[in-house]
Design an enzyme around this catalytic site. Structure first.
Site, PDB file in Angstrom:
ATOM      1  N   THR A   8     -14.107   6.626   5.544  1.00  0.00           N
ATOM      2  CA  THR A   8     -15.005   5.945   4.308  1.00  0.00           C
ATOM      3  C   THR A   8     -14.609   4.355   4.742  1.00  0.00           C
ATOM      4  OG1 THR A   8     -12.637   5.562   2.800  1.00  0.00           O
ATOM      5  CG2 THR A   8     -13.146   7.253   2.685  1.00  0.00           C
ATOM      6  N   ALA A  38       4.002   1.718  -0.932  1.00  0.00           N
ATOM      7  CA  ALA A  38       5.025   1.101  -2.053  1.00  0.00           C
ATOM      8  C   ALA A  38       4.166   2.252  -3.083  1.00  0.00           C
ATOM      9  CB  ALA A  38       5.103  -0.004  -2.810  1.00  0.00           C
ATOM     10  N   LYS A  47       0.785   4.037  -3.327  1.00  0.00           N
ATOM     11  CA  LYS A  47       0.918   5.502  -2.886  1.00  0.00           C
ATOM     12  C   LYS A  47       2.772   6.152  -3.416  1.00  0.00           C
ATOM     13  CE  LYS A  47      -3.582   4.699  -2.590  1.00  0.00           C
ATOM     14  NZ  LYS A  47      -4.117   5.461  -3.598  1.00  0.00           N
ATOM     15  N   TYR A  78       0.750  -1.462   0.344  1.00  0.00           N
ATOM     16  CA  TYR A  78      -0.386   0.171  -0.224  1.00  0.00           C
ATOM     17  C   TYR A  78       1.276   1.236  -0.315  1.00  0.00           C
ATOM     18  CZ  TYR A  78      -3.362   3.524   1.527  1.00  0.00           C
ATOM     19  OH  TYR A  78      -4.606   4.276   0.955  1.00  0.00           O
TER      20      TYR A  78
HETATM   21  N1  LIG Z   1      -9.820   6.563   3.332  1.00  0.00           N
HETATM   22  C1  LIG Z   1      -8.549   6.474   3.662  1.00  0.00           C
HETATM   23  O1  LIG Z   1      -8.247   7.234   5.010  1.00  0.00           O
HETATM   24  C2  LIG Z   1      -7.811   7.373   2.514  1.00  0.00           C
HETATM   25  C3  LIG Z   1      -8.098   7.380   1.666  1.00  0.00           C
HETATM   26  N2  LIG Z   1      -6.907   7.054   0.783  1.00  0.00           N
HETATM   27  C4  LIG Z   1      -7.305   6.869  -1.101  1.00  0.00           C
HETATM   28  O2  LIG Z   1      -8.341   7.014  -1.523  1.00  0.00           O
HETATM   29  C5  LIG Z   1      -9.048   6.279  -2.535  1.00  0.00           C
HETATM   30  C6  LIG Z   1     -10.675   5.994  -2.449  1.00  0.00           C
HETATM   31  O3  LIG Z   1     -10.568   5.319  -1.237  1.00  0.00           O
HETATM   32  P1  LIG Z   1     -12.047   5.765  -0.077  1.00  0.00           P
HETATM   33  O4  LIG Z   1     -13.353   6.316  -0.923  1.00  0.00           O
HETATM   34  O5  LIG Z   1     -11.437   5.279   1.104  1.00  0.00           O
HETATM   35  O6  LIG Z   1     -12.244   3.827  -0.436  1.00  0.00           O
HETATM   36  P2  LIG Z   1     -13.790   3.617  -0.379  1.00  0.00           P
HETATM   37  O7  LIG Z   1     -13.499   1.844  -0.335  1.00  0.00           O
HETATM   38  O8  LIG Z   1     -14.360   3.949  -0.275  1.00  0.00           O
HETATM   39  O9  LIG Z   1     -14.210   3.507  -2.458  1.00  0.00           O
HETATM   40  C7  LIG Z   1     -12.912   2.704  -3.018  1.00  0.00           C
HETATM   41  C8  LIG Z   1     -14.382   2.312  -4.468  1.00  0.00           C
HETATM   42  O10 LIG Z   1     -12.918   1.552  -5.553  1.00  0.00           O
HETATM   43  C9  LIG Z   1     -13.840   1.014  -6.389  1.00  0.00           C
HETATM   44  N3  LIG Z   1     -12.865  -0.409  -7.090  1.00  0.00           N
HETATM   45  C10 LIG Z   1     -12.035  -1.482  -6.182  1.00  0.00           C
HETATM   46  N4  LIG Z   1     -10.984  -2.128  -7.285  1.00  0.00           N
HETATM   47  C11 LIG Z   1     -12.181  -1.201  -7.961  1.00  0.00           C
HETATM   48  C12 LIG Z   1     -11.081  -1.786  -9.397  1.00  0.00           C
HETATM   49  N5  LIG Z   1     -10.860  -2.705  -9.972  1.00  0.00           N
HETATM   50  N6  LIG Z   1     -11.542  -1.022 -10.787  1.00  0.00           N
HETATM   51  C13 LIG Z   1     -12.638  -0.343  -9.692  1.00  0.00           C
HETATM   52  N7  LIG Z   1     -12.664   0.563  -8.942  1.00  0.00           N
HETATM   53  C14 LIG Z   1     -12.320  -0.590  -7.928  1.00  0.00           C
HETATM   54  C15 LIG Z   1     -14.344   0.552  -4.794  1.00  0.00           C
HETATM   55  O11 LIG Z   1     -15.572  -0.364  -5.363  1.00  0.00           O
HETATM   56  C16 LIG Z   1     -14.990   0.954  -3.569  1.00  0.00           C
HETATM   57  O12 LIG Z   1     -16.530   2.138  -4.426  1.00  0.00           O
HETATM   58  C17 LIG Z   1      -8.078   5.237  -2.592  1.00  0.00           C
HETATM   59  O13 LIG Z   1      -7.088   5.054  -3.617  1.00  0.00           O
HETATM   60  C18 LIG Z   1      -7.205   4.947  -1.519  1.00  0.00           C
HETATM   61  O14 LIG Z   1      -5.629   4.967  -1.388  1.00  0.00           O
HETATM   62  C19 LIG Z   1      -6.133   8.089   0.597  1.00  0.00           C
HETATM   63  C20 LIG Z   1      -5.363   8.290   1.241  1.00  0.00           C
HETATM   64  C21 LIG Z   1      -6.860   7.720   3.118  1.00  0.00           C
HETATM   65  C1  LIG Z   2      -3.470  -2.593   4.846  1.00  0.00           C
HETATM   66  C2  LIG Z   2      -3.611  -1.214   6.069  1.00  0.00           C
HETATM   67  C3  LIG Z   2      -3.500  -0.196   4.862  1.00  0.00           C
HETATM   68  O1  LIG Z   2      -2.898   0.205   4.317  1.00  0.00           O
HETATM   69  C4  LIG Z   2      -5.084   0.273   5.102  1.00  0.00           C
HETATM   70  C5  LIG Z   2      -5.241   2.197   5.264  1.00  0.00           C
HETATM   71  C6  LIG Z   2      -6.141   2.972   4.999  1.00  0.00           C
HETATM   72  C7  LIG Z   2      -6.010   4.391   5.082  1.00  0.00           C
HETATM   73  C8  LIG Z   2      -5.965   4.779   4.043  1.00  0.00           C
HETATM   74  C9  LIG Z   2      -4.412   5.092   4.613  1.00  0.00           C
HETATM   75  O2  LIG Z   2      -3.743   6.575   2.658  1.00  0.00           O
HETATM   76  C10 LIG Z   2      -3.765   6.624   5.382  1.00  0.00           C
HETATM   77  C11 LIG Z   2      -2.570   6.356   5.871  1.00  0.00           C
HETATM   78  C12 LIG Z   2      -2.676   7.669   5.996  1.00  0.00           C
HETATM   79  C13 LIG Z   2      -1.356   7.927   6.947  1.00  0.00           C
HETATM   80  C14 LIG Z   2      -1.300   9.005   7.781  1.00  0.00           C
HETATM   81  C15 LIG Z   2       0.023   9.178   8.842  1.00  0.00           C
HETATM   82  C16 LIG Z   2       0.970   8.266   8.738  1.00  0.00           C
HETATM   83  O3  LIG Z   2       2.110   8.927   9.179  1.00  0.00           O
HETATM   84  C17 LIG Z   2       0.543   7.555   9.932  1.00  0.00           C
HETATM   85  C18 LIG Z   2       0.804   6.038  10.362  1.00  0.00           C
HETATM   86  C19 LIG Z   2      -0.022   5.310  11.995  1.00  0.00           C
HETATM   87  C20 LIG Z   2       1.497   3.790  12.035  1.00  0.00           C
HETATM   88  O4  LIG Z   2       1.996   4.363  12.894  1.00  0.00           O
HETATM   89  O5  LIG Z   2       1.808   2.760  11.031  1.00  0.00           O
END
Ligand SMILES: NC(=O)C1=CN([C@@H]2O[C@H](COP(=O)(O)OP(=O)(O)OC[C@H]3O[C@@H](n4cnc5c(N)ncnc54)[C@H](O)[C@@H]3O)[C@@H](O)[C@H]2O)C=CC1
Ligand SMILES: CCC(=O)/C=C/C=C\C[C@@H](O)/C=C/C=C/C=C\[C@@H](O)CCCC(=O)O
Length: 260
Positions: free
Chosen positions: A191, A156, A158, A154
């Site tokens: 989310t 890597a 990002k 994850y």
């Molecule tokens: N929620 C968080 O804390 C954070 C999220 N992100 C990023 O934000 C983006 C959106 O995530 P969220 O809204 O939080 O999660 P979410 O799980 O609510 O949304 C992800 C969406 O991607 C869709 N999806 C998954 N695989 C797919 C595929 N092969 N083709 C098309 N759609 C697909 C899912 O069906 C879902 O609707 C992701 O890239 C996530 O890594 C980044 C930082 C923090």
């Molecule tokens: C498999 C677990 C996983 O990868 C979950 C991801 C969930 C949320 C999305 C992610 O993009 C959010 C990352 C936020 C990081 C913010 C600050 C970091 O310093 C937290 C470090 C926490 C720790 O000490 O492990």
């Protein structure tokens, strides 16, 4: 870019952040938003947004963005239906722990390879020769800078999205295509993604001064990246500690990029 009257394609549009990004564009009077998602929930989300933000058009296109040809089909659909594409958000993503090898590989493919597909397709379809220019927002994460324990792929993936976006956003590329490319790096946001890893919410709760943000707040940063024509190859962080900030780009001090 003025959002009013524009056409957007958002991958993962049925998810928490994707829906918030769509809502932000619709509030800003976007003409149409297409939610591209593998989840059939996208149908209800599109219906919900249509009701909330008339007369904008909101479509759902069922697609696995990890399949290039299927993903290209989504671009063809939007281009044909609305005559143009102005905004692309490569947002679809997932997370998996290091213990889950197949899930980790899928994470790399979805979070990075599919974002490359969407960036390449976005540049091709919005190129000022064939299109009318535009903007691509790639959703990375604060995990690109501050790695999450137990999620090597994850983190890597990002970090790769940040590097990909900076590459795609060099001034010479923008001069050629008329397409800006920026990265959005949120911290933890409310989310369903937070529920895909057991113990994650408990871990977050242990972090000092690290409240979980709302998708709507992150969408404010997203909208700035779309609207601010000065931003290309930019990396935006959104955190509860420092709010919305652009990471300084040292490259601007150099007067040309290294050409292969
Ligand atoms: N929620 C968080 O804390 C954070 C999220 N992100 C990023 O934000 C983006 C959106 O995530 P969220 O809204 O939080 O999660 P979410 O799980 O609510 O949304 C992800 C969406 O991607 C869709 N999806 C998954 N695989 C797919 C595929 N092969 N083709 C098309 N759609 C697909 C899912 O069906 C879902 O609707 C992701 O890239 C996530 O890594 C980044 C930082 C923090
Ligand atoms: C498999 C677990 C996983 O990868 C979950 C991801 C969930 C949320 C999305 C992610 O993009 C959010 C990352 C936020 C990081 C913010 C600050 C970091 O310093 C937290 C470090 C926490 C720790 O000490 O492990």
């Amino acid at each position: 870019m003025k959002i009013s009257g524009k056409v957007a394609l958002i991958t993962g549009g049925a998810g928490g952040l994707g829906k918030a990004f769509a809502a932000a564009l619709l509030r800003a009077k976007a003409k149409a938003v297409c939610l591209v998602d593998i989840s059939s929930r996208g149908k209800e989300v599109a219906e919900d947004l249509r009701l909330q933000y008339p007369p904008s058009q909101v479509d759902f296109y069922h697609c696995d963005v990890m399949n290039y040809d299927l993903f290209k089909g989504a671009f063809d659909f939007v281009q044909k239906r609305f005559g143009a594409i102005d905004i692309v958000c490569n947002n679809a993503g997932m997370a998996a722990s290091d213990h889950n090898v197949s899930g980790s590989i899928r994470t790399l493919r979805l979070n990075l390879e599919a974002v490359y597909f969407g960036t390449k397709l976005g540049m091709d379809y919005m190129d000022k020769e064939s299109g009318r220019g535009g903007v691509i927002i790639n959703v990375a994460s604060m995990a690109a800078f501050l790695p999450l324990m137990g999620s090597m792929c994850y983190n890597a993936s990002k970090a790769g999205v940040v590097a990909l976006t900076k590459s795609a956003g060099v001034p010479e590329q923008y001069e050629m295509t008329g397409v800006r490319v920026n990265a959005l790096c949120p911290s933890f946001t409310e989310t369903p993604l937070l529920d895909t890893s057991s113990g994650l919410r408990e871990m977050i709760a242990q972090l000092p001064n690290h409240p979980i943000m709302s998708p709507e707040y992150v969408a404010e940063g997203f909208q700035q990246l779309v609207e601010n024509e000065e931003l290309c190859g930019a990396v935006m962080r959104v955190t509860p500690q420092k709010g919305i900030e652009i990471v300084p780009n040292r490259r601007k001090d150099r007067n040309s990029s290294s050409k292969l």
